[in-house]
Design a protein around this motif. Structure first.
Motif, PDB file in Angstrom:
ATOM      1  N   LEU A 101       0.857  -1.245   0.062  1.00  0.00           N
ATOM      2  CA  LEU A 101      -0.019   0.041  -0.161  1.00  0.00           C
ATOM      3  C   LEU A 101       0.780   1.073  -0.016  1.00  0.00           C
ATOM      4  O   LEU A 101       0.710   2.208  -0.904  1.00  0.00           O
ATOM      5  CB  LEU A 101      -0.859   0.014   1.153  1.00  0.00           C
ATOM      6  CG  LEU A 101      -1.872  -1.061   1.241  1.00  0.00           C
ATOM      7  CD1 LEU A 101      -2.524  -1.057   2.474  1.00  0.00           C
ATOM      8  CD2 LEU A 101      -3.012  -0.778   0.141  1.00  0.00           C
ATOM      9  N   ALA A 102       1.980   1.278   0.860  1.00  0.00           N
ATOM     10  CA  ALA A 102       2.869   2.194   0.990  1.00  0.00           C
ATOM     11  C   ALA A 102       3.636   2.648  -0.441  1.00  0.00           C
ATOM     12  O   ALA A 102       3.980   3.655  -0.982  1.00  0.00           O
ATOM     13  CB  ALA A 102       3.810   2.294   2.261  1.00  0.00           C
ATOM     14  N   LEU A 119       1.189   4.234  -3.018  1.00  0.00           N
ATOM     15  CA  LEU A 119       1.128   5.386  -2.509  1.00  0.00           C
ATOM     16  C   LEU A 119       2.394   6.347  -3.298  1.00  0.00           C
ATOM     17  O   LEU A 119       2.284   7.168  -3.913  1.00  0.00           O
ATOM     18  CB  LEU A 119       0.914   5.796  -1.213  1.00  0.00           C
ATOM     19  CG  LEU A 119       0.858   7.415  -0.849  1.00  0.00           C
ATOM     20  CD1 LEU A 119      -0.474   7.746  -1.516  1.00  0.00           C
ATOM     21  CD2 LEU A 119       0.795   7.525   0.732  1.00  0.00           C
ATOM     22  N   TYR A 120       3.488   5.480  -2.942  1.00  0.00           N
ATOM     23  CA  TYR A 120       4.746   6.276  -3.462  1.00  0.00           C
ATOM     24  C   TYR A 120       4.631   6.498  -4.911  1.00  0.00           C
ATOM     25  O   TYR A 120       5.271   7.423  -5.593  1.00  0.00           O
ATOM     26  CB  TYR A 120       6.004   5.635  -3.197  1.00  0.00           C
ATOM     27  CG  TYR A 120       7.173   5.978  -3.739  1.00  0.00           C
ATOM     28  CD1 TYR A 120       7.996   6.689  -3.349  1.00  0.00           C
ATOM     29  CD2 TYR A 120       7.699   5.119  -4.977  1.00  0.00           C
ATOM     30  CE1 TYR A 120       9.241   6.872  -4.130  1.00  0.00           C
ATOM     31  CE2 TYR A 120       8.888   5.503  -5.544  1.00  0.00           C
ATOM     32  CZ  TYR A 120       9.780   6.407  -5.358  1.00  0.00           C
ATOM     33  OH  TYR A 120      10.740   6.568  -5.804  1.00  0.00           O
ATOM     34  N   TYR A 138      -6.036   8.788  -3.539  1.00  0.00           N
ATOM     35  CA  TYR A 138      -5.618   7.424  -2.946  1.00  0.00           C
ATOM     36  C   TYR A 138      -5.418   7.408  -1.584  1.00  0.00           C
ATOM     37  O   TYR A 138      -5.710   6.309  -0.711  1.00  0.00           O
ATOM     38  CB  TYR A 138      -4.399   6.739  -3.677  1.00  0.00           C
ATOM     39  CG  TYR A 138      -4.038   5.498  -3.406  1.00  0.00           C
ATOM     40  CD1 TYR A 138      -4.918   4.501  -4.040  1.00  0.00           C
ATOM     41  CD2 TYR A 138      -3.105   5.137  -2.697  1.00  0.00           C
ATOM     42  CE1 TYR A 138      -4.305   3.028  -3.943  1.00  0.00           C
ATOM     43  CE2 TYR A 138      -2.444   3.581  -2.627  1.00  0.00           C
ATOM     44  CZ  TYR A 138      -3.300   2.626  -3.143  1.00  0.00           C
ATOM     45  OH  TYR A 138      -2.999   1.431  -3.033  1.00  0.00           O
ATOM     46  N   ALA A 139      -4.945   8.208  -0.965  1.00  0.00           N
ATOM     47  CA  ALA A 139      -4.556   8.227   0.458  1.00  0.00           C
ATOM     48  C   ALA A 139      -5.993   8.589   1.467  1.00  0.00           C
ATOM     49  O   ALA A 139      -6.107   7.894   2.346  1.00  0.00           O
ATOM     50  CB  ALA A 139      -4.030   9.674   0.846  1.00  0.00           C
ATOM     51  N   LEU A 178      -6.681   4.995   1.528  1.00  0.00           N
ATOM     52  CA  LEU A 178      -6.006   4.226   2.667  1.00  0.00           C
ATOM     53  C   LEU A 178      -6.542   4.451   3.803  1.00  0.00           C
ATOM     54  O   LEU A 178      -6.639   3.602   4.796  1.00  0.00           O
ATOM     55  CB  LEU A 178      -4.642   4.617   2.501  1.00  0.00           C
ATOM     56  CG  LEU A 178      -3.702   4.458   1.190  1.00  0.00           C
ATOM     57  CD1 LEU A 178      -2.558   4.959   1.386  1.00  0.00           C
ATOM     58  CD2 LEU A 178      -3.765   2.699   1.102  1.00  0.00           C
ATOM     59  N   SER A 238      -7.876   1.520   6.422  1.00  0.00           N
ATOM     60  CA  SER A 238      -7.263   1.413   8.078  1.00  0.00           C
ATOM     61  C   SER A 238      -8.676   1.426   8.814  1.00  0.00           C
ATOM     62  O   SER A 238      -8.670   0.825   9.852  1.00  0.00           O
ATOM     63  CB  SER A 238      -6.311   2.498   8.173  1.00  0.00           C
ATOM     64  OG  SER A 238      -5.071   2.638   7.280  1.00  0.00           O
ATOM     65  N   SER A 273       0.257   3.514  10.670  1.00  0.00           N
ATOM     66  CA  SER A 273      -0.028   3.631   9.109  1.00  0.00           C
ATOM     67  C   SER A 273       0.330   4.922   8.734  1.00  0.00           C
ATOM     68  O   SER A 273       0.804   5.332   7.762  1.00  0.00           O
ATOM     69  CB  SER A 273      -1.447   3.496   9.050  1.00  0.00           C
ATOM     70  OG  SER A 273      -1.943   2.081   9.284  1.00  0.00           O
ATOM     71  N   TYR A 313       2.779   6.028   5.474  1.00  0.00           N
ATOM     72  CA  TYR A 313       2.272   6.803   4.298  1.00  0.00           C
ATOM     73  C   TYR A 313       3.039   8.081   4.005  1.00  0.00           C
ATOM     74  O   TYR A 313       3.209   8.471   3.143  1.00  0.00           O
ATOM     75  CB  TYR A 313       0.669   6.795   4.462  1.00  0.00           C
ATOM     76  CG  TYR A 313       0.138   5.336   4.560  1.00  0.00           C
ATOM     77  CD1 TYR A 313       0.553   4.412   3.841  1.00  0.00           C
ATOM     78  CD2 TYR A 313      -1.116   5.182   5.299  1.00  0.00           C
ATOM     79  CE1 TYR A 313      -0.123   3.097   3.770  1.00  0.00           C
ATOM     80  CE2 TYR A 313      -1.625   3.758   5.190  1.00  0.00           C
ATOM     81  CZ  TYR A 313      -1.296   2.741   4.654  1.00  0.00           C
ATOM     82  OH  TYR A 313      -1.948   1.599   4.515  1.00  0.00           O
ATOM     83  N   SER A 369       6.311   7.542   2.850  1.00  0.00           N
ATOM     84  CA  SER A 369       6.146   7.021   1.431  1.00  0.00           C
ATOM     85  C   SER A 369       5.910   8.567   0.529  1.00  0.00           C
ATOM     86  O   SER A 369       6.511   8.690  -0.598  1.00  0.00           O
ATOM     87  CB  SER A 369       5.057   6.121   1.162  1.00  0.00           C
ATOM     88  OG  SER A 369       5.363   4.959   1.717  1.00  0.00           O
ATOM     89  N   TRP A 370       5.180   9.262   0.941  1.00  0.00           N
ATOM     90  CA  TRP A 370       4.869  10.551   0.406  1.00  0.00           C
ATOM     91  C   TRP A 370       5.928  11.277   0.040  1.00  0.00           C
ATOM     92  O   TRP A 370       6.316  11.966  -0.774  1.00  0.00           O
ATOM     93  CB  TRP A 370       3.588  11.142   1.005  1.00  0.00           C
ATOM     94  CG  TRP A 370       2.965  12.395   0.258  1.00  0.00           C
ATOM     95  CD1 TRP A 370       3.865  13.553  -0.115  1.00  0.00           C
ATOM     96  CD2 TRP A 370       1.957  12.560  -0.579  1.00  0.00           C
ATOM     97  NE1 TRP A 370       3.005  14.245  -0.983  1.00  0.00           N
ATOM     98  CE2 TRP A 370       1.697  13.825  -1.282  1.00  0.00           C
ATOM     99  CE3 TRP A 370       0.729  11.708  -0.407  1.00  0.00           C
ATOM    100  CZ2 TRP A 370       0.536  14.061  -1.730  1.00  0.00           C
ATOM    101  CZ3 TRP A 370      -0.368  12.212  -0.966  1.00  0.00           C
ATOM    102  CH2 TRP A 370      -0.691  13.285  -1.869  1.00  0.00           C
TER     103      TRP A 370
END
Length: 387
Positions: free
Chosen positions: A94-95, A98-99, A113-114, A117, A121, A139, A143, A146-147
């Motif tokens: 998932l991360a 997102l990346y 998309y976030a 997520l 969660s 989480s 995330y 990743s961003w």
């Protein structure tokens, strides 16, 4: 190792397949280490989470959506099986998704998309009775990391691409200048060749006329004239051989520049890649005009856009209009008016070269600052060249 890394950079699917395999191996290890062995369906769900990673860069939106859908499905499967403690390290995908969206698509898609997520969660916390603070903070941290990583690496990649594009423009400009230098040298040699031939032939004609006139009345003079003709011919032949030897190496057909509409489109695409937005407007049939005029148009556009890219200040933009009219071709290149005084501090060779080229084509050229602050280059090139 470095060579292998460079090889992987050119094969993103292979690299992503390796990443998917690593995530699945973590899933397998978690499955094997569990005291209460979860059902095999849980391992299968972990496998499904990893599969879309293989195509994350080729189809980023579809891959991210598939990973999120499988993650939600995993939550419902765990709830239905009563296996609320099942661990799925593969959900790190998932991360990764997102990346990928931040780095390869856009922030707006990544923000949507976030939200998905967050919903995922929330379902996991609600259905699997997980602790809000622990799962939520964990989480959010993953995330956010990743961003931020995607923003940093994406900016670096965009910078590298712009530098590469500008280097390509610089190389193209260097090759163009080298080609112009060669063309100028060929023109000089052609003039020298013309002078040699014209001088030699003129001398030989005069000597031949004199020999013909003196043939019967003064054979000695006629003989001397014939000797002069032979000597002049040998000298001219030597000069011709020396001059022509400089022209024997001809460029290959594949190396010749591409002109016409295709050549203009190529120059515009290259400038756009270097960060200069260019609007191209072509009117009339431009591919059947004479090669000399076509080359002149190509060079005017090329030189003008290069000047805009170099000197037009921050956020430069340009518009190129090429219109074929009844007896001539109108070429107009205009920037967006952000030019600074640096524009006038160049060597001036580019503008001088454009004026010389237009003069050779018997056209007219106007270049200068407009009342709105923009810089405009306007040329009118006749379709039929004068002899």
């Amino acid at each position: 190792m470095r060579r292998f890394s460079l090889w992987l950079r050119g094969k993103p699917t292979v690299a992503d397949s390796m990443l998917a395999a690593i995530l699945f191996m973590l899933e397998v290890f978690a499955f094997a280490a569990s005291d209460d062995r979860p059902p095999w369906v849980q391992l299968f769900m972990g496998f499904l989470v990893c599969v879309p990673i293989v195509w994350r860069r080729r189809y980023p939106r579809a891959a991210a959506g598939a990973i999120l859908l499988v993650s939600i499905t995993v939550t419902f499967v765990s709830y239905s099986l009563g296996d609320v403690d099942a661990e799925h390290p593969a959900l790190l995908a998932l991360a990764v998704a997102l990346y990928t969206l931040v780095a390869y698509v856009d922030r707006q898609t990544a923000a949507v998309y976030a939200v998905g997520l967050v919903v995922d969660s929330a379902l996991s916390i609600w259905l699997l009775d997980q602790r809000v603070i622990e799962i939520g903070l964990y989480s959010a941290l993953i995330y956010a990391l990743s961003w931020i990583t995607a923003e940093f690496l994406g900016a670096r990649r965009a910078y590298d691409e712009e530098v590469a594009a500008r280097l390509a423009v610089a190389d193209y400009d260097r090759d163009r200048r080298a080609e112009d230098a060669v063309a100028a040298e060929r023109t000089r040699i052609a003039r020298e060749l013309h002078d040699v031939v014209a001088h030699a032939v003129s001398v030989m004609i005069v000597q031949a006329d004199g020999a013909s006139y003196a043939m019967t009345k003064n054979p000695a003079v006629a003989k001397q004239a014939l000797t002069n003709i032979a000597s002049t011919g040998r000298e001219a032949l030597a000069e011709l051989r020396r001059t022509v030897s400089l022209l024997r190496t001809e460029p290959a057909v594949d190396d010749m520049p591409q002109h016409g509409t295709a050549g203009l489109a190529r120059v515009v695409d290259m400038m756009r890649s270097a960060g200069l937005p260019v609007e191209l407007e072509l009117t009339g049939e431009l591919d059947d005009i004479s090669p000399a005029v076509s080359l002149g148009i190509h060079r005017l556009v090329q030189e003008s856009l290069t000047n805009v890219l170099r000197h037009a200040g921050e956020r430069p933009r340009a518009k190129v209009r090429v219109r074929r009219r009844e007896v001539d071709v109108l070429v107009e290149i205009t920037d967006n008016g952000n030019a600074t005084e640096k524009f006038t501090l160049g060597s001036g060779n580019g503008l001088l070269g454009m004026r010389e080229r237009v003069a050779v084509l018997h056209g007219t050229l106007e270049a200068g600052r407009q009342t709105d602050g923009s810089w405009r280059v306007t040329a009118e090139l006749p379709l039929q060249l004068e002899d």
